[in-house]
Design a protein around this motif. Structure first.
Motif, short mmCIF file in Angstrom:
data_model
loop_
_atom_site.label_atom_id
_atom_site.label_comp_id
_atom_site.label_asym_id
_atom_site.label_seq_id
_atom_site.Cartn_x
_atom_site.Cartn_y
_atom_site.Cartn_z
N GLY A 296 0.80 -1.22 0.00
CA GLY A 296 0.00 0.00 0.00
C GLY A 296 0.83 1.26 0.00
N TRP A 297 2.13 1.14 -0.27
CA TRP A 297 3.05 2.28 -0.28
C TRP A 297 3.03 3.05 1.04
CZ3 TRP A 297 6.59 1.96 -3.83
CH2 TRP A 297 6.29 1.32 -5.04
N ASP A 298 2.89 2.29 2.12
CA ASP A 298 3.10 2.85 3.45
C ASP A 298 4.54 3.35 3.52
OD1 ASP A 298 2.17 2.94 6.42
OD2 ASP A 298 4.10 1.89 6.50
N PRO A 299 4.85 4.40 4.32
CA PRO A 299 6.23 4.92 4.38
C PRO A 299 7.28 3.84 4.64
CG PRO A 299 4.76 6.43 5.49
CD PRO A 299 3.93 5.24 5.11
N LYS A 300 6.99 2.91 5.53
CA LYS A 300 7.95 1.84 5.82
C LYS A 300 8.14 0.94 4.60
CE LYS A 300 9.51 0.85 9.33
NZ LYS A 300 10.81 1.11 10.00
N GLU A 301 7.06 0.62 3.94
CA GLU A 301 7.15 -0.20 2.73
C GLU A 301 7.90 0.54 1.63
OE1 GLU A 301 2.78 -2.32 3.49
OE2 GLU A 301 3.04 -0.76 1.97
N THR A 302 7.61 1.81 1.50
CA THR A 302 8.25 2.61 0.45
C THR A 302 9.76 2.68 0.65
OG1 THR A 302 6.25 3.96 0.19
CG2 THR A 302 8.31 4.86 -0.67
N ALA A 332 27.06 2.14 -2.02
CA ALA A 332 26.85 1.23 -0.89
C ALA A 332 26.52 2.01 0.37
CB ALA A 332 28.09 0.36 -0.67
N LEU A 333 27.21 3.13 0.60
CA LEU A 333 26.94 3.95 1.78
C LEU A 333 25.57 4.63 1.67
CD1 LEU A 333 30.43 5.56 2.49
CD2 LEU A 333 29.35 3.59 3.60
N LEU A 334 25.21 5.04 0.45
CA LEU A 334 23.89 5.62 0.24
C LEU A 334 22.80 4.60 0.55
CD1 LEU A 334 22.02 7.87 -0.80
CD2 LEU A 334 22.34 6.94 -3.11
N ALA A 335 23.02 3.36 0.14
CA ALA A 335 22.05 2.30 0.41
C ALA A 335 21.90 2.06 1.91
CB ALA A 335 22.46 1.01 -0.30
N PHE A 341 17.60 5.36 7.64
CA PHE A 341 16.44 6.25 7.64
C PHE A 341 15.15 5.44 7.70
CE2 PHE A 341 13.07 8.73 5.62
CZ PHE A 341 13.11 9.87 6.40
N ASN A 342 15.14 4.29 7.05
CA ASN A 342 13.96 3.44 7.08
C ASN A 342 13.63 3.02 8.50
OD1 ASN A 342 11.85 1.82 6.06
ND2 ASN A 342 13.17 0.02 6.07
N TYR A 343 14.67 2.86 9.32
CA TYR A 343 14.43 2.46 10.71
C TYR A 343 14.17 3.66 11.61
CZ TYR A 343 15.12 0.83 15.42
OH TYR A 343 14.94 0.59 16.76
N TYR A 344 15.15 4.56 11.71
CA TYR A 344 15.02 5.68 12.64
C TYR A 344 14.09 6.78 12.10
CZ TYR A 344 18.78 3.76 15.49
OH TYR A 344 19.53 2.95 16.29
N GLY A 345 14.36 7.23 10.89
CA GLY A 345 13.61 8.36 10.35
C GLY A 345 12.13 8.07 10.18
#
Length: 359
Positions: A296-302, A332-335, A341-345
């Motif tokens: 559903g393109w939830d922020p975490k999924e996105t 690699a560092l960008l990834a 960010f996916n976790y904390y942000g």
């Protein structure tokens, strides 16, 4: 009921005590690792190895004898720098943090011993937290954080048991674990509680556990990538005839060669990428069971998908001419930044269906 509640409260308190105890031992490991680097910098063996590495990096190819008329002229063969697939030079690994010194090696072994002890206490804290809530110990950011750091240490110890040259990880590893646990116990701490009904699923064990393991492995690879960038710059300066600064001569010269660090991080990222793909698929299946839709393109999924794309770009860059070495390392560092960010942000600043996990 009161007896059960009292038992759970006791277990939760025990978990907190164990986590704080693990932090204290990790701090001892951190100081021991610093002493390993300090005594290694004074090592004559380390300086000799550094000089040998510099010679290997900048040595010219053998001369070529050319017969001209009745005489023989000696010409210098033009130097050809052959770069490996990773974009690094053919340079031997450094002598390690201990610098080949006995005293530095002793402190390095002490540091690893402290890490093992801290890890056992740390795991005890995670397990008692799980017993106190009677579920998987990663239902909120606090539990995820203490489990994540434990798995990161487990990855390091697993590599040590596999006889891999990773003792250079002790200093950044202990520092990162201390920061992670410090943040978890102060900012992210959440009292033991049960989950909302949507999270009561066996997919919690599958999806979140694989996400934690992937993150821990990605972290180890990211540290190696950062060190690769520093070491590569150090080797390039020597190859160009320059003189590195005191920091580079003292610290970077003892690290594994840039090619070794780059290969190490690439192999971890490449091995973990399929598991991260499975993590996203498992999350989609769980979402279908919990919310009646797979995506559903939830922020975490996105951001999970963005992270997947970033690592896919990195792996593709490794196989593409002109995008090896430092350029691929930046990807690699960008990834990994996307994973962080996916976790904390996302969990802290963005509202979505995953927000109910709280902090």
């Amino acid at each position: 009921m009161n007896l059960a509640a009292g038992t759970n409260e006791t277990l939760a308190h025990t978990s907190n005590v164990l986590i704080y105890s693990a932090m204290a031992v990790y701090l001892l490991a951190f100081f021991a690792s610093i002493l390993e680097w300090i005594f290694g910098s004074r090592s004559k063996v380390g300086r000799t190895a550094q000089a040998a590495g510099a010679v290997a990096a900048s040595a010219a190819a053998p001369a070529v004898a050319v017969r001209k008329g009745g005489s023989t002229a000696v010409l210098e063969r033009p130097e050809v720098v052959t770069r490996a697939a990773s974009g690094s030079r053919d340079v031997p690994d450094g002598p390690g943090a201990a610098g080949g010194s006995e005293k530095g090696d002793i402190w390095g072994r002490i540091s690893v011993s402290f890490i093992v002890l801290a890890f056992l206490i740390h795991v005890g804290g995670v397990l008692t937290r799980a017993l106190s809530v009677r579920r998987a110990p990663w239902g909120n950011m606090y539990e995820f954080s203490i489990t994540f750091s434990a798995v990161a240490v487990a990855v390091f110890l697993g590599l040590m048991l596999a006889k891999k040259n990773v003792r250079w990880l002790t200093l950044p590893l202990t520092l990162t674990v201390l920061l992670d646990l410090g943040l978890a116990t102060t900012v992210l701490y959440t009292a033991s509680d049960q989950l909302v009904p949507a999270l009561h699923s066996y997919w919690l064990w599958i999806h979140v556990s694989t996400a934690i393991f992937c993150g821990a492995a990605f972290y180890v690879a990211a540290v190696a990538t950062i060190l690769y960038l520093f070491r590569d710059h150090y080797e390039a300066k020597i190859a160009a005839g320059g003189t590195p600064g005191k920091f580079a001569q003292s610290v970077l010269s003892r690290l594994p060669a840039a090619a070794s660090l780059d290969k190490f991080s690439y192999r971890i990222n490449a091995a973990i990428f399929p598991l991260w793909t499975f993590t996203i698929i498992a999350g989609a299946i769980w979402a279908g069971d919990a919310w009646g839709r797979y995506w559903g393109w939830d922020p975490k999924e996105t951001w999970s998908f963005i992270t997947w794309v970033a690592y896919a770009m990195y792996l593709h860059a490794r196989a593409t001419a002109g995008w090896k070495g430092r350029k691929a390392a930046y990807l690699a560092l960008l990834a990994f930044a996307c994973w962080l960010f996916n976790y904390y942000g996302v969990n802290i600043f963005v509202t979505g269906k995953h927000s109910y996990a709280g902090v």
